[in-house]
Design a protein around this motif. Structure first.
Motif, mmCIF file in Angstrom:
data_model
loop_
_atom_site.group_PDB
_atom_site.id
_atom_site.type_symbol
_atom_site.label_atom_id
_atom_site.label_comp_id
_atom_site.label_asym_id
_atom_site.label_seq_id
_atom_site.Cartn_x
_atom_site.Cartn_y
_atom_site.Cartn_z
ATOM 1 N N UNK A 203 0.830 -1.202 0.000
ATOM 2 C CA UNK A 203 0.000 0.000 0.000
ATOM 3 C C UNK A 203 0.867 1.255 0.000
ATOM 4 N N UNK B 163 -3.312 -5.386 -10.180
ATOM 5 C CA UNK B 163 -3.926 -6.710 -10.084
ATOM 6 C C UNK B 163 -3.774 -7.322 -8.701
ATOM 7 N N UNK C 254 -5.619 -7.540 -2.900
ATOM 8 C CA UNK C 254 -6.235 -6.733 -1.846
ATOM 9 C C UNK C 254 -6.838 -5.472 -2.477
ATOM 10 N N UNK D 66 -7.569 -2.854 -1.024
ATOM 11 C CA UNK D 66 -6.953 -1.660 -0.448
ATOM 12 C C UNK D 66 -5.733 -1.219 -1.246
ATOM 13 N N UNK E 298 -5.364 -1.991 -4.624
ATOM 14 C CA UNK E 298 -5.849 -1.579 -5.942
ATOM 15 C C UNK E 298 -6.380 -0.156 -5.911
ATOM 16 N N UNK F 158 -14.900 -1.458 -13.378
ATOM 17 C CA UNK F 158 -15.748 -2.649 -13.237
ATOM 18 C C UNK F 158 -15.215 -3.572 -12.161
ATOM 19 N N UNK F 159 -14.340 -3.032 -11.321
ATOM 20 C CA UNK F 159 -13.752 -3.857 -10.274
ATOM 21 C C UNK F 159 -14.856 -4.444 -9.394
ATOM 22 N N UNK F 160 -14.578 -5.599 -8.830
ATOM 23 C CA UNK F 160 -15.627 -6.207 -8.026
ATOM 24 C C UNK F 160 -15.770 -5.514 -6.672
ATOM 25 N N UNK F 161 -14.742 -4.784 -6.265
ATOM 26 C CA UNK F 161 -14.838 -4.067 -4.991
ATOM 27 C C UNK F 161 -15.404 -2.671 -5.223
ATOM 28 N N UNK F 162 -16.462 -2.355 -4.499
ATOM 29 C CA UNK F 162 -17.075 -1.033 -4.703
ATOM 30 C C UNK F 162 -16.125 0.071 -4.286
ATOM 31 N N UNK F 163 -15.198 -0.220 -3.377
ATOM 32 C CA UNK F 163 -14.259 0.826 -2.949
ATOM 33 C C UNK F 163 -13.413 1.294 -4.118
ATOM 34 N N UNK G 84 -24.042 0.222 -6.083
ATOM 35 C CA UNK G 84 -23.725 0.744 -4.762
ATOM 36 C C UNK G 84 -23.985 2.249 -4.725
ATOM 37 N N UNK H 89 -22.904 4.475 -2.744
ATOM 38 C CA UNK H 89 -21.671 5.250 -2.529
ATOM 39 C C UNK H 89 -21.016 5.614 -3.855
ATOM 40 N N UNK I 152 -23.012 8.231 -5.665
ATOM 41 C CA UNK I 152 -22.817 9.558 -5.062
ATOM 42 C C UNK I 152 -21.570 10.210 -5.638
ATOM 43 N N UNK J 60 -14.441 -13.253 -12.297
ATOM 44 C CA UNK J 60 -13.438 -12.463 -11.585
ATOM 45 C C UNK J 60 -13.000 -13.167 -10.317
ATOM 46 N N UNK K 2 -17.806 -8.895 -1.934
ATOM 47 C CA UNK K 2 -17.344 -7.649 -1.341
ATOM 48 C C UNK K 2 -18.490 -7.064 -0.545
ATOM 49 N N UNK L 16 -3.120 -3.982 9.876
ATOM 50 C CA UNK L 16 -3.885 -2.986 9.138
ATOM 51 C C UNK L 16 -4.884 -2.315 10.061
#
Lengths: 650, 511
Positions: free
Chosen positions: A181, A212, A215, A217, A219, A251-256, A293, A295, A298, B4, B152, B256
């Motif tokens: 990170x 890739x 984690x 966090x 990406x 299009x990442x699977x993590x909304x973050x 999502x 978020x 927004x 994925x 997720x 973390x």
């Protein structure tokens, strides 16, 4: 005492102080490191003080943090830039401690020092330090090292540069996510120092690994890297390497990660340039606007205007506008609110016709949103629409809605409308104002002046009246003075309300009125009221009056203060409520610099002395504090003369 | 989405690819198998078939594993021959790979029901104990686990309340729980399965799988975390090869949490697992385990949400000391380092943890840390938060601790005595006053002479306190003057030898 005769050993003083069990004393002595250094002189600072500090790293984090900060500005005390390298070892140790803020501060200080160091010193001392940290056994050292590469890289010889790039590559693949990170966070800074050919080969491959990472966090930090790297690369490379990454991230699977893309969208568009944005990023953006999502929506909704500006109107109308329509009825109020805060900016982008046809209905529906924040966001940006569609159309379509809102059930909305009236007035021109809004405003005023109950209610609602006064100054002085007379009586009502913030606002209002209309007016209109209320049976009102006095005093000047206000305060010191009494002490303290010295001596100090013997501990505390400050005023005059004398002695 | 997730499970990617490529040639045999199946079993289920076919045609193509004959997933296990059970098992698993949006209960409700039924059948089948987990079966199982479980989490619901005190918030319940629960059930059964071929299993329950599983501990749903706790514990017990990896990954989660985000929902559960892991450590303790104690468990005392997992944390720490008494002093040092300054609730937790640790502390260890410890205790005894003060007084009621104190009273009493005197003079709380009095009485009985000496010393110190402060001020003033003089000298002389002017400045001040 024997101690005074002893020679002074600055280091010994420091060592002694750092042994103290009171952390405050230890902190104080670290904060005065520069004094010790100056007393020691540059050479002894280098040879004695700095080595001592390098070993003193077992203290509380707070002390270490202070030390890391002090060392960052220590170059002058060790003999200038040519000796800056002696500061590196203690900071290196601090880079490895556990506490994150100490490490961050140490890195910051190292960067600050490194930026001033001579090239050869960087090569000789700083580069080995970076390498040591990067190879550190514990992750804290490796995390810290990532933030230092950009300092040393430009000065490094070619061979070392290759090595540094390789080391950074390893850090990006470190076992510990914390290190990765940190490497991702600092990649942009480092890349900015790397030469173009290596950028494409080494840095880009490192970057691709980070994008890739398993984690999310890591990406999401790489998303920021996209913008930074994109600006460094040639346009065609950027399109070839960065654009696909952005599209993937969207299009990442993590909304973050998707949220981060939406959040950074404008920067990313800037990085890839307008043409690829139009061709490639529009679909990605549309996806984000329709994300599952809230978020993400927004963040995306907040970028609608900025993004549309990059596009041409046709594309915006074709692709973005349908999404905007959907978002204006989104199930999440936060999405609608975010949209409402920027949507007005779309008017200039789309041009007049599209605005009238497509945007106006959306504005109107948002203006009627059930959630007040949404409505407010629209009202606050009306001027931007005015510029596009012109005043006539605006008044036709939006004014009815505004008038309706002026009678909104929700007092914050009414307040906002009143707040925006002056703004609208200035934007829409005086003629228009007198024509359309003036009557409306008069009506509000009448309401308040004629019906006392309404006045007090409006006062409850905060500072409407103040706005109204502000507004009326747009019309005529004549009218405003009439209102203000009535106003001071409504202030009275405001004083007797139970919400602190309103009493506070009322006190402030009085002060501003006094400022505007001068002491004479205040004597006539305010002081009698104040005199009246100071004996109110409710202690809260008495307290508010005290506060008002402390605010009025600087405005009204020394004379009125000592003749009219001070006696009131002194009287209040006999109050039976301790809270009033310690507020008296506070007010007296604030009056000290305003009134004459003689008044301080004759009335303020005796009163304070009396209060300082009060049975209540808080009263005693504030009284003694006020006494101290009155002494300081005296003292500072005395010390000034003493130091002058002392100087003469030399 | 499924793709994925699969791509994060490197070992399975080629397999699903090959199944894709074999799709076309197996689809023939599929339908053939279906027909064959039906005629074999008879007409009883033929009525079902019509409904089923539609589903199967959707499910089958992507779900075929090479070399395994596919069977209609909607058949019951008791309705097929033993040889076909394996294929049925796999096709049922593949059916369950479809993930539905459960937040809207009306959408796909028939499919959702079918999936739940199938999942329950699978659990029954596995719990019957007669299953033989072949390689394809395990692969299909793990794929099903991955697609259903590894997701997720949505953002935390926006609340208008400021802060973020997670303690009194309502727990969130996952709408998909009715499916998830059964999937977790199946996973647990699978890992617990007696005749499981560990070699094959560990190729699928691999590092990536475990990492994803650990990510799930952040779930807001307490029921899910509870399932995960049991499952991870079993995996740790059964898969010896993965133990170091699990320990390392959990440490990373803790780092973390402590150093970066201070947000994680599953710390308590992870620590609970570790409590039992630690108690299983062999002696002498490996360096790696001690590092976990020092670098992960002790820093866990720092976050403000420590209350949520403090009980589990204390248990872990105590387990360590139980293993090796020599760790006690370093643990107490750590506690003192993270001792809360303003948070009294946390301070109470720290004192109780301290008591638990002290009870296991030997004399030698105690002597290592008693000076800083009782300096801290003096502050606690004085705390204006009466519960903290009370708790600190109650430590003295502990027999073991009192014994430690008594034996070292020459050192400890001078450290805390002034705190007791101050309390007696000015503590606002009656209960604390009483406790202070009791302790003073006890101390007098313990060693009257020492108490008297302490009393005298306090009186001396109090009279000397202002003198010491004055001395400090003078010293700094002299330093300031010396520094100023040095600055003047060096600028006028041009940075010559600074040593001399410093001395002369000292003298001029001294005279």
């Amino acid at each position: 005492m024997a101690m005074v005769d002893q020679p002074l050993y600055p280091i010994a003083v420091l060592i002694d102080e750092l042994k103290n069990e009171d952390i405050q004393l230890r902190l104080n002595s670290i904060r005065r490191l520069s004094t010790i250094a100056r007393a020691l002189g540059e050479e002894r600072t280098r040879k004695e003080l700095i080595p001592f500090l390098s070993e003193n790293n077992d203290d509380d984090d707070e002390v270490l943090l202070a030390m890391a900060e002090e060392l960052g500005v220590f170059i002058p005390y060790v003999g200038g830039v040519e000796h800056a390298n002696v500061l590196l070892p203690p900071l290196e140790t601090l880079c490895t401690v556990e506490e994150t803020c100490v490490r961050d501060k140490a890195v910051e200080s190292l960067c600050r020092i490194g930026a001033q160091m001579r090239e050869q010193d960087l090569v000789e001392h700083f580069i080995p330090l970076v390498k040591r940290l990067a190879a550190g056994e514990w992750f804290t050292a490796r995390v810290s090292s990532c933030g230092l590469f950009h300092i040393v890289y430009p000065s490094a010889p070619e061979v070392v540069k290759t090595e540094l790039r390789a080391i950074y590559g390893q850090l990006c693949q470190d076992d510990m996510p914390m290190v990765r990170r940190s490497a991702a966070t600092n990649l942009g800074k480092f890349a900015a120092t790397v030469e173009a050919p290596h950028l494409k080969s080494d840095i880009m491959s490192v970057f691709e690994d980070l994008t890739q990472d398993d984690q999310d966090s890591v990406r999401l930090l790489a998303v920021e890297g996209c913008a930074a790297l994109g600006k460094l690369l040639e346009p065609q490379d950027c399109v070839a390497h960065i654009l696909p990454v952005i599209v993937n991230f969207s299009q990442d699977k993590s909304w973050r990660v998707r949220y981060m893309v939406a959040n950074q969208l404008y920067e990313l568009c800037e990085a890839v340039g307008p043409d690829p944005t139009r061709s490639e990023l529009v679909p990605a953006y549309v996806r984000l606007l329709r994300d599952n999502e809230a978020e993400v929506r927004i963040a995306a909704a907040g970028k609608v205007t900025k993004f549309s500006r990059i596009l041409n109107p046709e594309l915006a109308i074709q692709h973005i506008l349908p999404c905007v329509k959907e978002l204006s009825t989104d199930s999440s109020q936060h999405v609608r609110s975010a949209l409402a805060s920027v949507i007005m900016g779309m008017a200039p982008v789309l041009g007049k016709d599209a605005t009238i046809e497509q945007l106006l209905p959306i504005f109107l529906s948002l203006l009627k949103d059930e959630f007040p924040d949404v409505r407010l966001n629209i009202i606050s940006k009306l001027d931007q629409v005015n510029q596009v569609i012109g005043i006539d159309l605006l008044s036709q379509s939006l004014l009815p809605a505004i008038v309706e809102l002026a009678e909104d059930r929700h007092w914050r909305v009414r307040l906002a409308i009143i707040e925006y009236i002056p703004l609208l007035a200035s934007q829409l021109g005086v003629g228009f104002f007198d024509d359309k809004l003036g009557a409306l405003c008069m009506q509000w005023l009448k309401d308040k002046l004629e019906r006392n109950a309404r006045i007090s209610r409006e006062c409850c609602h905060g500072v409407d009246l103040d706005r109204v006064v502000h507004l009326t100054s747009l019309w005529s002085k004549e009218l405003s003075s009439r209102i203000i007379v009535d106003r001071s009586s409504s202030e009275r009502l405001a004083f007797s309300l139970h919400v602190y913030s309103i009493r506070d606002a009322a006190a402030n209002n009085i002060k501003r009125l006094a400022e505007e209309f001068g002491p004479d007016w205040a004597m006539q209109h305010i002081i009698p009221q104040v005199l009246d209320m100071v004996t109110d049976p409710h202690y809260l009102y008495r307290m508010t009056i005290l506060q008002a006095i402390s605010l009025l005093a600087p405005v009204l000047g020394s004379e009125i203060t000592s003749s009219k206000l001070l006696p009131l305060v002194i009287n209040a010191s006999k109050d039976r409520v301790p809270n009033i009494k310690f507020n008296v002490a506070k007010v007296l303290q604030s009056l000290i610099p305003i009134v004459d010295q003689s008044v301080v001596e004759n009335s303020i100090r005796p009163c304070l002395v009396e209060l300082s013997e009060d049975p209540d501990v808080d009263v005693r505390f504030f009284a003694s504090q006020a006494l101290q400050s009155s002494e300081q005023v005296l003292c500072s005059e005395k010390t000034l003369s003493r130091s002058e004398m002392g100087f003469d002695d030399h | 989405m499924i793709k994925q997730i699969l791509s994060k499970l490197p070992k399975k990617v080629p397999k699903s690819d090959s199944s894709d490529s074999s799709r076309s040639d197996s689809s023939n045999s599929t339908s053939f198998g279906n027909v064959f199946q039906c005629t074999n079993v008879g007409s009883t289920i033929s009525s079902k078939l019509n409904v089923v076919k539609r589903v199967s045609s959707v499910v089958f193509p992507a779900s075929m594993s090479a070399g395994v004959e596919a069977v209609d997933p909607c058949l019951s296990f008791k309705d097929v021959s033993n040889t076909q059970k394996q294929s049925l098992f796999i096709s049922k698993l593949n059916l369950c790979c479809k993930v539905y949006d459960m937040s809207d209960p009306d959408k796909n409700s028939t499919e959702q029901d079918l999936k739940r039924q199938t999942l329950l059948e699978l659990v029954d089948y596995v719990s019957s104990g007669s299953v033989k987990f072949t390689e394809p079966a395990i692969a299909a199982l793990c794929k099903m686990f991955a697609t259903n479980l590894f997701r997720v989490f949505p953002p935390k619901f926006r609340t208008s309340t400021t802060g973020g005190e997670t303690e009194d918030e309502e727990p969130m319940f996952d709408p998909a729980w009715s499916h998830l629960q059964v999937v977790y059930d199946l996973l647990l059964q699978f890992i617990n399965y007696n005749s499981l071929d560990m070699k094959v299993a560990k190729a699928h329950i691999d590092h990536a799988f475990i990492l994803r599983l650990l990510d799930l501990f952040d779930s807001e749903d307490p029921r899910e975390r509870d399932c995960l706790k049991t499952i991870l514990h079993r995996i740790y017990g059964k898969f010896m090869v993965h133990r170091p990896f699990i320990r390392k990954s959990v440490s990373n989660i803790i780092y973390r949490f402590v150093f970066e985000t201070e947000r994680h929902n599953g710390i308590a559960e992870l620590l609970e697992i570790f409590g039992s892991v630690i108690s299983g450590f062999a002696l002498p303790l490996k360096e790696e385990h001690k590092i976990f104690l020092w670098k992960a468990l002790l820093p866990l005392h720092k976050p403000k949400s420590v209350g949520i997992y403090h009980q589990q944390l204390t248990y872990c720490v105590v387990q360590f000391i139980d293993k090796d008494q020599r760790l006690a002093s370093s643990v107490i040092k750590g506690l003192l380092k993270y001792w809360p300054v303003t948070n009294s609730q946390k301070e109470l937790m720290f004192i109780s943890e301290l008591e638990e640790i002290l009870e296991m502390t030997s004399m030698a260890e105690f002597q290592n840390i008693m000076v800083p410890l009782f300096r801290r205790m003096a502050y606690c005894l004085n705390s204006s938060h009466y519960q903290v003060a009370e708790r600190a007084h109650l430590l003295w009621n502990n027999e073991h601790i009192l014994n430690l104190i008594t034996q070292n009273r020459q050192v400890i009493l001078p450290l805390v005595f002034s705190a007791l005197v101050h309390n007696a003079q000015s503590h606002w709380n009656q209960a604390v006053l009483n406790l202070t009095q009791n302790i003073r009485k006890m101390l007098t009985q313990m060693d009257e002479e020492l108490v008297a000496a302490c009393q005298r010393r306090i009186e001396e110190e109090e009279s000397g306190a202002s003198a010491a402060a004055e001395r400090r001020r003078v010293t700094w003033e002299r330093l300031e003057a010396a520094a100023a003089a040095a600055g003047v000298q060096s600028s006028s002389v041009g940075g010559g030898d600074v040593l001399v002017p410093v001395k002369s400045a000292t003298c001029s001040v001294a005279c």
